[in-house]
Motif scaffolding. Structure first.
Motif, PDB file in Angstrom:
ATOM      1  N   SER A 105       0.822  -1.207   0.000  1.00 36.63           N
ATOM      2  CA  SER A 105       0.000   0.000   0.000  1.00 36.63           C
ATOM      3  C   SER A 105       0.851   1.251   0.000  1.00 36.63           C
ATOM      4  N   VAL A 106       1.925   1.240   0.815  1.00 42.92           N
ATOM      5  CA  VAL A 106       2.782   2.423   0.876  1.00 42.92           C
ATOM      6  C   VAL A 106       3.429   2.667  -0.489  1.00 42.92           C
ATOM      7  N   SER A 107       3.812   1.585  -1.177  1.00 45.09           N
ATOM      8  CA  SER A 107       4.436   1.770  -2.494  1.00 45.09           C
ATOM      9  C   SER A 107       3.421   2.343  -3.485  1.00 45.09           C
ATOM     10  N   GLY A 108       2.202   1.818  -3.456  1.00 45.80           N
ATOM     11  CA  GLY A 108       1.180   2.330  -4.368  1.00 45.80           C
ATOM     12  C   GLY A 108       0.811   3.769  -4.050  1.00 45.80           C
ATOM     13  N   ASN A 124       8.187  19.718 -10.197  1.00 46.99           N
ATOM     14  CA  ASN A 124       9.433  19.071 -10.598  1.00 46.99           C
ATOM     15  C   ASN A 124       9.415  17.627 -10.078  1.00 46.99           C
ATOM     16  N   TRP A 125       9.856  16.674 -10.888  1.00 47.62           N
ATOM     17  CA  TRP A 125       9.713  15.264 -10.472  1.00 47.62           C
ATOM     18  C   TRP A 125      10.570  14.936  -9.254  1.00 47.62           C
ATOM     19  N   ILE A 126      11.714  15.582  -9.168  1.00 43.63           N
ATOM     20  CA  ILE A 126      12.571  15.288  -8.012  1.00 43.63           C
ATOM     21  C   ILE A 126      11.879  15.734  -6.730  1.00 43.63           C
ATOM     22  N   LEU A 127      11.295  16.934  -6.787  1.00 46.48           N
ATOM     23  CA  LEU A 127      10.595  17.459  -5.617  1.00 46.48           C
ATOM     24  C   LEU A 127       9.443  16.529  -5.233  1.00 46.48           C
ATOM     25  N   ALA A 128       8.725  16.056  -6.247  1.00 43.20           N
ATOM     26  CA  ALA A 128       7.603  15.151  -5.994  1.00 43.20           C
ATOM     27  C   ALA A 128       8.097  13.881  -5.294  1.00 43.20           C
ATOM     28  N   CYS A 129       9.229  13.361  -5.757  1.00 41.72           N
ATOM     29  CA  CYS A 129       9.782  12.142  -5.144  1.00 41.72           C
ATOM     30  C   CYS A 129      10.214  12.414  -3.708  1.00 41.72           C
ATOM     31  N   VAL A 130      10.830  13.563  -3.489  1.00 40.26           N
ATOM     32  CA  VAL A 130      11.285  13.890  -2.131  1.00 40.26           C
ATOM     33  C   VAL A 130      10.098  13.963  -1.179  1.00 40.26           C
ATOM     34  N   VAL A 131       9.017  14.605  -1.637  1.00 37.92           N
ATOM     35  CA  VAL A 131       7.825  14.702  -0.791  1.00 37.92           C
ATOM     36  C   VAL A 131       7.289  13.300  -0.474  1.00 37.92           C
ATOM     37  N   ALA A 132       7.198  12.460  -1.513  1.00 37.91           N
ATOM     38  CA  ALA A 132       6.691  11.101  -1.298  1.00 37.91           C
ATOM     39  C   ALA A 132       7.576  10.348  -0.304  1.00 37.91           C
ATOM     40  N   CYS A 133       8.891  10.500  -0.451  1.00 39.70           N
ATOM     41  CA  CYS A 133       9.811   9.802   0.454  1.00 39.70           C
ATOM     42  C   CYS A 133       9.636  10.302   1.889  1.00 39.70           C
ATOM     43  N   ALA A 134       9.463  11.623   2.027  1.00 36.81           N
ATOM     44  CA  ALA A 134       9.291  12.178   3.367  1.00 36.81           C
ATOM     45  C   ALA A 134       8.029  11.617   4.011  1.00 36.81           C
ATOM     46  N   ILE A 135       6.958  11.541   3.225  1.00 39.87           N
ATOM     47  CA  ILE A 135       5.711  10.979   3.767  1.00 39.87           C
ATOM     48  C   ILE A 135       5.942   9.528   4.186  1.00 39.87           C
ATOM     49  N   ALA A 136       6.655   8.774   3.332  1.00 39.59           N
ATOM     50  CA  ALA A 136       6.898   7.365   3.641  1.00 39.59           C
ATOM     51  C   ALA A 136       7.688   7.218   4.937  1.00 39.59           C
ATOM     52  N   VAL A 137       8.708   8.054   5.112  1.00 36.93           N
ATOM     53  CA  VAL A 137       9.503   7.975   6.343  1.00 36.93           C
ATOM     54  C   VAL A 137       8.614   8.256   7.553  1.00 36.93           C
ATOM     55  N   ALA A 138       7.700   9.232   7.389  1.00 35.35           N
ATOM     56  CA  ALA A 138       6.790   9.538   8.489  1.00 35.35           C
ATOM     57  C   ALA A 138       5.898   8.338   8.803  1.00 35.35           C
ATOM     58  N   TYR A 308      14.502   0.174  16.360  1.00 36.65           N
ATOM     59  CA  TYR A 308      13.194  -0.171  15.792  1.00 36.65           C
ATOM     60  C   TYR A 308      12.725   0.918  14.837  1.00 36.65           C
ATOM     61  N   LEU A 309      12.820   2.169  15.281  1.00 36.75           N
ATOM     62  CA  LEU A 309      12.362   3.274  14.438  1.00 36.75           C
ATOM     63  C   LEU A 309      13.117   3.280  13.113  1.00 36.75           C
ATOM     64  N   SER A 310      14.443   3.116  13.166  1.00 33.79           N
ATOM     65  CA  SER A 310      15.225   3.169  11.929  1.00 33.79           C
ATOM     66  C   SER A 310      14.813   2.039  10.996  1.00 33.79           C
ATOM     67  N   SER A 316       9.709   1.622   5.103  1.00 30.92           N
ATOM     68  CA  SER A 316       8.714   2.415   4.373  1.00 30.92           C
ATOM     69  C   SER A 316       9.375   3.233   3.271  1.00 30.92           C
ATOM     70  N   LEU A 317      10.566   3.759   3.556  1.00 33.26           N
ATOM     71  CA  LEU A 317      11.268   4.550   2.542  1.00 33.26           C
ATOM     72  C   LEU A 317      11.568   3.693   1.313  1.00 33.26           C
ATOM     73  N   LEU A 318      12.067   2.484   1.559  1.00 33.65           N
ATOM     74  CA  LEU A 318      12.390   1.605   0.434  1.00 33.65           C
ATOM     75  C   LEU A 318      11.117   1.189  -0.304  1.00 33.65           C
ATOM     76  N   ALA A 319      10.019   1.009   0.444  1.00 33.81           N
ATOM     77  CA  ALA A 319       8.747   0.692  -0.209  1.00 33.81           C
ATOM     78  C   ALA A 319       8.352   1.828  -1.143  1.00 33.81           C
ATOM     79  N   CYS A 320       8.557   3.060  -0.681  1.00 31.92           N
ATOM     80  CA  CYS A 320       8.232   4.236  -1.494  1.00 31.92           C
ATOM     81  C   CYS A 320       9.089   4.263  -2.759  1.00 31.92           C
ATOM     82  N   VAL A 321      10.388   4.059  -2.603  1.00 33.09           N
ATOM     83  CA  VAL A 321      11.288   4.070  -3.762  1.00 33.09           C
ATOM     84  C   VAL A 321      10.871   2.980  -4.750  1.00 33.09           C
TER      85      VAL A 321
END
Ligand code: ATP
Ligand code: MG
Lengths: 419, 288
Positions: A105-108, A124-138, A308-310, A316-321
């Motif tokens: 689900s996180v990847s989708g 910008n696509w990079i910015l979009a990816c950064v935002v998605a990654c930040a959300i995933a980390v959260a 645990y947190l890390s 989640s970050l890797l799922a996002c990528v």
């Protein structure tokens, strides 16, 4: 606090070879012998999955000779990347003895975030990816906090997350339900169209083999200097040469078709990076310790909560990528991104590759090998024109076998006194 | 020969560590009530008591595993909190737990250096292995290889690893919870010898043990716990084993004294090295 002791090492023996009960194993033959011994004791490592991979390839090749063709292997490697990267994250949480069922689900959801921001809002696509990654980390942080603060089992919290983030994905995709990524975008190019030039691929293979040799040689020098036993130089050369020949031959074969995708290089680089993190850093040691015995890890002064947190954040970050790359490969993010079997494939890949479900045991390479097994099955069945029902059944069977091997190896290790 | 930094010779009167009125309850069980404890630098303090007397709980309070409900801890003259194990390690309190607290899936070296690996971002495996061998040889450890998982070791080998681990870093106080319970003759002698050397270096040693011979061999002072309370403090050199046993069991009439009375008058009648626990003082009050 050194002091001369009566049982100090006789000068000619290495410091770690003083115990007379220790079996001596020298040179290539010795390396082989100790390999067989540890295998018997249930330290099976990557062997079952490699054997499994060979068997699967042999079967599909005999049923349809296209299976091992260059063109199909190129597709197969590209297909492995997204799930493989998600699976790397699963390895992290499995190592600490937890699970994340929401990676699909996180990847989708991440793919949808990137597609909507990039295409609909013109970011910008990079910015979009950064935002998605930040959300995933959260998101990962949330699972971690639920576990460490409220003692909520990750099994439950991530199951809730699975539903919740699927819902969010549907919500942000809106009524159209699908966003197509432009073919000339970097993202689609990276995931589909960009291949390493042939000369560079051969160079990379050579460098990889050289790096393995130099790293091994450096370790050998240091160990010799410290009067410890070291791997023989011949075994080292044989290893590096085998890697060199294998990689060059594989790349040559792929280069007969489209070649080695940049995404594949990226995936393998992530595997190597995570492998370094797990085996050569304090963080990786702490992951294994927490997975093996949380209380002992805590009493050793390890900040168990942060570990645990890390693990959850990285997962989640890797799922996002992985999700973003999967969208690039399909050139679209839609309602079915990250649904279906993505979740279970990623988890199954890690377990098939040899990462234990019981925590404290596993490797980054298990994601690579396990994903290859799953992608091979999917590709082979597609070539045979069998529909996905068979794929589910067969992947399920392979997973069952892998878990059985994990449990058996655990038993064998117990009886041979290796945890 | 010792290359370990010497703790500056301290005035024997200032306690390195002192606990006052430390109390710890688990649900309805008072595991520790009003415990006082002083440890000076260069002193070996033995803590004895029956099963369930609260010895391990006291050790865990010192190690930061449990938080006391009341009481103060003073370290090196200043009041301290020990909120977690890393705080204790930071202060310089190294602990060998009764259950050893080792990770069975990791190797001997990994366990020795767990939480204080050399060069965290690029582990120095060779350096750690060499240091591990030095430590283990110092304890006369019989461990064939340090690359073997803890799960493959015998109980005594594991205990040796746990003790070796406490010597790493630069502790000021070493707390040993039944360090010799699983050790062989040679290894026990080696550990007692080690405790002597730690004292000579000016470290404070707290040792929990059921073995009176070991206690009398190395301890300077003996502190008796009974049902979670201080129940006597003895000078280890002058006290008789009977007095200690009486304080442990809380009675002058028990198996050990009765037996001594029976054989009274005959040859040497020193009580057995091992304290025999009495039923009434073994409290199994796990409520929660
Ligand atoms: N985590 C815990 N939760 C609840 N009760 C506990 C806990 N730890 C210890 N206790 C209780 O505290 C009391 C003291 O236990 P402790 O382990 O300190 O005894 P001990 O003196 O070390 O005994 P032994 O000689 O058997 O090691 C016991 O009654 C025990 O049941
Ligand atoms: Mg105890």
């Amino acid at each position: 606090m050194t002091r001369p002791t009566s049982n100090a090492a006789p000068p000619r023996r290495a410091l770690d070879q003083t115990d007379e009960r220790l079996r001596q194993s020298e040179g290539v033959a010795g390396a082989l012998a100790s390999f067989v011994r540890s295998m018997r004791a249930g330290d099976v490592g990557a062997l079952p999955v490699i054997i499994g991979l060979v068997v699967i390839c042999a079967i599909f090749q005999s049923l349809n000779s296209v299976f091992l063709s260059s063109g199909n292997l190129v597709n197969l490697t590209l297909d492995s990347c997204a799930v493989g990267i998600i699976s790397l994250g699963i390895v992290c949480v499995l190592l600490v003895g937890e699970i994340d069922l929401s990676v699909g689900s996180v990847s989708g959801f991440s793919a949808a975030v990137v597609a909507v921001l990039f295409v609909r809002h013109g970011w910008n696509w990079i910015l979009a990816c950064v935002v998605a990654c930040a959300i995933a980390v959260a998101i990962g942080l949330l699972f971690g906090v639920l576990l460490t603060r409220f003692g909520m089992p990750s099994f439950v919290s991530s199951l809730a997350g699975l539903l919740a983030f699927l819902g969010l994905q549907l919500a942000i995709l809106g009524d159209q339900g699908s966003v197509n990524l432009p073919f000339d975008s970097t993202l689609v190019g990276f995931a589909q169209l960009d291949f390493v030039p042939a000369w560079l691929s051969y160079l990379l293979a050579g460098l990889a083999a050289l790096a393995v040799f130099l790293a091994g040689y450096e370790t050998r020098l240091r160990r010799r200097k410290a009067n410890l036993s070291a791997r023989s130089i011949n075994a080292l050369i044989v290893r590096s040469l085998a890697l060199l020949v294998g990689l060059e031959a594989f790349f040559w074969y792929l280069n007969r078709s489209r070649g080695v995708g940049w995404m594949v290089v990226f995936f393998v680089a992530l595997v190597l990076l995570l492998n370094y993190g797990i085996t050569r850093t304090k963080w990786g040691r702490s992951l294994l310790a927490v997975g093996g015995n949380v209380e002992a890890a805590r009493r050793s002064g390890i900040n168990v909560r942060n570990i645990y947190l890390s693990a959850f954040m990285l997962c989640s970050l890797l799922a996002c990528v992985g999700g973003i790359l999967a969208a690039g490969r399909l050139a679209s993010a839609n309602l079915s991104s990250g649904t279906g079997d993505v979740n279970l494939n990623a988890i199954a890949a890690a377990v098939i590759g040899g990462t234990s479900l019981f925590g404290g045991r596993g490797s980054a390479f298990s994601a690579l090998l396990g994903t290859l097994v799953i992608a091979s099955i999917a590709s082979g069945l597609t070539l045979l024109n069998l529909d996905s029902s068979y794929r589910f059944v067969i992947t399920g069977l392979v997973l069952a076998v892998a878990v059985a091997i994990d449990s058996l190896a655990r038993k064998s290790r117990a009886s041979h006194g290796r945890a | 020969m010792d290359t370990m930094p010497q703790v500056s010779p301290t005035n024997r009167k200032t306690a390195l560590l002192s606990m006052r009125g430390v109390t710890k309850t688990f649900g309805a069980v008072n595991a520790l009530t009003d415990i006082d404890l002083d440890v000076e630098a260069g002193e070996v303090v033995a803590i004895v008591g029956d099963n369930g007397a609260g010895k391990s709980t006291l050790v865990k309070v010192l190690a930061g595993v449990h938080q006391p409900d009341a009481g103060t801890i003073t370290f090196d003259g200043s009041p301290v909190q020990i909120p977690d194990p890393s705080a204790a390690i930071h202060l310089g309190v190294a602990t060998v737990f009764q259950d050893l607290a080792l990770c069975e899936n990791l190797s001997v070296v990994d366990n020795l250096f767990l939480g204080r690996e050399i060069s965290p971002m690029r582990l120095d495996e060779t350096g750690m292995e060499v240091k591990a061998w030095e430590l283990l040889q110092q304890l006369s450890a019989r461990i064939p290889t340090v690359r073997i998982a803890i799960a493959s070791l015998s109980g005594g080998q594991r205990q040796t690893v746990a003790i070796a681990r406490s010597l790493l870093g630069d502790p000021k106080i070493i707390v040993l919870d039944e360090p010799t319970a699983a050790l062989g003759v040679a290894q026990t002698a080696e550990v007692l010898d080690l405790i002597e050397r730690l004292r000579e270096r000016g470290l404070g040693v707290v040792m929990v043990s059921h073995n009176m011979e070991d206690v009398r061999a190395v301890a300077d002072r003996i502190i008796v716990l009974r049902l979670g309370r201080n129940n006597g403090e003895f000078d280890a050199v002058s006290v008789t084993s009977e007095d200690v046993v009486a304080a442990i069991t809380g009675a002058t009439d028990n198996v050990v004294t009765r037996r001594r009375d029976r054989v009274a008058g005959s040859r040497e009648d020193a009580p057995a090295g091992h304290v025999v626990p009495t039923e009434e003082s073994t409290d199994k009050g796990e409520v929660r």
